[in-house]
Write a protein that holds these residues in place. Structure first.
Motif, PDB file in Angstrom:
ATOM      1  N   GLU A   1       0.797  -1.220   0.000  1.00 26.68           N
ATOM      2  CA  GLU A   1       0.000   0.000   0.000  1.00 26.68           C
ATOM      3  C   GLU A   1       0.838   1.282   0.000  1.00 26.68           C
ATOM      4  OE1 GLU A   1      -3.532  -2.163   2.593  1.00 26.68           O
ATOM      5  OE2 GLU A   1      -2.227  -0.683   3.550  1.00 26.68           O
ATOM      6  N   GLU A   2       1.929   1.284   0.731  1.00 26.17           N
ATOM      7  CA  GLU A   2       2.721   2.515   0.854  1.00 26.17           C
ATOM      8  C   GLU A   2       3.748   2.668  -0.261  1.00 26.17           C
ATOM      9  OE1 GLU A   2       4.425   2.882   4.733  1.00 26.17           O
ATOM     10  OE2 GLU A   2       2.472   3.247   5.658  1.00 26.17           O
TER      11      GLU A   2
ATOM     12  N   LYS B   1      -4.438   7.850  15.600  1.00 23.08           N
ATOM     13  CA  LYS B   1      -5.458   8.289  14.645  1.00 23.08           C
ATOM     14  C   LYS B   1      -6.466   7.165  14.438  1.00 23.08           C
ATOM     15  CE  LYS B   1      -2.129  11.093  12.149  1.00 23.08           C
ATOM     16  NZ  LYS B   1      -1.365  11.218  10.922  1.00 23.08           N
ATOM     17  N   GLY B   2      -7.685   7.563  14.149  1.00 20.82           N
ATOM     18  CA  GLY B   2      -8.714   6.586  13.816  1.00 20.82           C
ATOM     19  C   GLY B   2      -9.280   5.890  15.044  1.00 20.82           C
TER      20      GLY B   2
ATOM     21  N   GLU C   1      -6.842   1.058  -1.221  1.00 21.08           N
ATOM     22  CA  GLU C   1      -7.838   2.058  -0.836  1.00 21.08           C
ATOM     23  C   GLU C   1      -7.140   3.400  -0.620  1.00 21.08           C
ATOM     24  OE1 GLU C   1     -10.686   1.052   2.236  1.00 21.08           O
ATOM     25  OE2 GLU C   1     -10.223  -1.075   1.946  1.00 21.08           O
ATOM     26  N   GLU C   2      -7.814   4.474  -0.977  1.00 17.35           N
ATOM     27  CA  GLU C   2      -7.246   5.828  -0.880  1.00 17.35           C
ATOM     28  C   GLU C   2      -6.674   6.110   0.509  1.00 17.35           C
ATOM     29  OE1 GLU C   2      -5.962   9.375  -2.359  1.00 17.35           O
ATOM     30  OE2 GLU C   2      -7.034   7.888  -3.549  1.00 17.35           O
ATOM     31  N   LYS C   3      -7.386   5.688   1.552  1.00 11.34           N
ATOM     32  CA  LYS C   3      -6.958   5.961   2.930  1.00 11.34           C
ATOM     33  C   LYS C   3      -5.644   5.250   3.286  1.00 11.34           C
ATOM     34  CE  LYS C   3      -9.583   2.268   5.229  1.00 11.34           C
ATOM     35  NZ  LYS C   3      -8.445   1.435   5.531  1.00 11.34           N
ATOM     36  N   ASP C   4      -5.304   4.197   2.546  1.00 12.97           N
ATOM     37  CA  ASP C   4      -4.098   3.426   2.832  1.00 12.97           C
ATOM     38  C   ASP C   4      -2.886   3.853   2.012  1.00 12.97           C
ATOM     39  OD1 ASP C   4      -5.380   1.830   4.748  1.00 12.97           O
ATOM     40  OD2 ASP C   4      -6.139   0.483   3.193  1.00 12.97           O
TER      41      ASP C   4
ATOM     42  N   ASP D   1       0.206   6.040   0.690  1.00  8.57           N
ATOM     43  CA  ASP D   1       1.181   6.979   1.240  1.00  8.57           C
ATOM     44  C   ASP D   1       1.888   7.612   0.037  1.00  8.57           C
ATOM     45  OD1 ASP D   1       3.319   8.358   2.332  1.00  8.57           O
ATOM     46  OD2 ASP D   1       3.871   6.777   3.724  1.00  8.57           O
TER      47      ASP D   1
END
Length: 176
Positions: free
Chosen positions: A64-65, A91-92, A121-124, A126
Motif C-alpha cells: 500500500e505505501e 489516529k482513527g 484504498e485511498e486511505k491506505d 502513502d
C-alpha cells in the motif's frame, strides 16, 4: 514495557539484487546532524491492524505505501521502541488512545515487482513513500540507518556478502 500503552508497528526492509534497499529519504538528510539522521528516512510500515498478523501487516504496508510486491518476507526478530512526545493520540478508531511510544518489529523481504495501485484504498496510500521512495545502495545510505536496521540487514541471507563486509566496516559504531 511496563503498563503504559505502546503502539505495535511493523516495518519492511525490501531488498533488491542483494545490495539495494527501498527507503524514502528526506531531501535535507545530509544537512541533519549525523546522530539524528535516523529520524529522517522511512521504510514501508505502520501500525498493526486488529485483524492482521504481523507478517500480513508488513506485506500490506509494503504493497500500500511503496506500491511494491514483496516475496520471501520474514520477521527478523529485531525490534526497537521509540518514545512519543506527551499527548500523542492514535489516529482513527472509536476511542483515541494516548500512546507512550511505539514498538516496531523489522521484517525483510525481496522485491517482487510493482503492486497495482488500483488495489489500494485511498486511505491506505502513502503518496510521499510511493512517489519519493526508491531503491538505494545499502552501503551508500548505511550512515543514515538506525542500528536495528543495520543488525537486521547483516543477519539477512538476502544481502550479498561484500555488502555485509562494507556495512561492518562502515558502521563499526553499531556492530558488537
Amino acid at each position: 514495557i511496563g503498563t503504559e500503552p505502546y503502539r505495535p508497528r511493523v516495518e519492511t526492509l525490501v531488498i533488491k539484487d542483494g545490495e539495494y534497499v527501498y527507503a524514502n529519504l528526506d531531501d535535507n538528510i545530509e544537512s541533519i546532524a549525523p546522530d539524528l539522521r535516523y529520524k529522517h528516512y522511512s521504510l514501508p510500515g505502520g501500525s498493526l491492524d486488529n485483524d492482521s498478523t504481523k507478517i500480513q501487516q508488513a506485506e500490506a504496508e509494503t504493497n500500500e505505501e511503496a506500491l511494491i510486491k514483496v516475496s520471501l518476507l520474514y520477521n527478523t526478530g529485531v525490534s526497537y521502541y521509540e518514545l512519543y512526545e506527551p499527548g500523542f493520540i492514535a489516529k482513527g478508531g472509536d476511542s483515541p488512545l494516548e500512546y507512550v511510544g511505539s514498538i516496531s518489529d523489522i521484517f525483510i523481504g525481496v522485491y517482487n515487482g510493482p503492486y497495482d495501485k488500483s488495489l489500494v484504498e485511498e486511505k491506505d496510500l502513502d503518496p510521499k513513500m510511493a512517489e519519493h521512495g526508491k531503491f538505494h545502495k545499502i552501503v551508500d545510505i548505511s550512515k543514515y540507518l538506525r542500528k536495528e536496521h543495520i543488525h537486521a540487514l547483516l543477519a539477512s541471507q538476502f544481502i550479498k556478502d561484500d555488502v555485509k563486509v562494507a556495512l561492518r566496516l562502515g558502521r563499526k559504531d553499531v556492530i558488537n
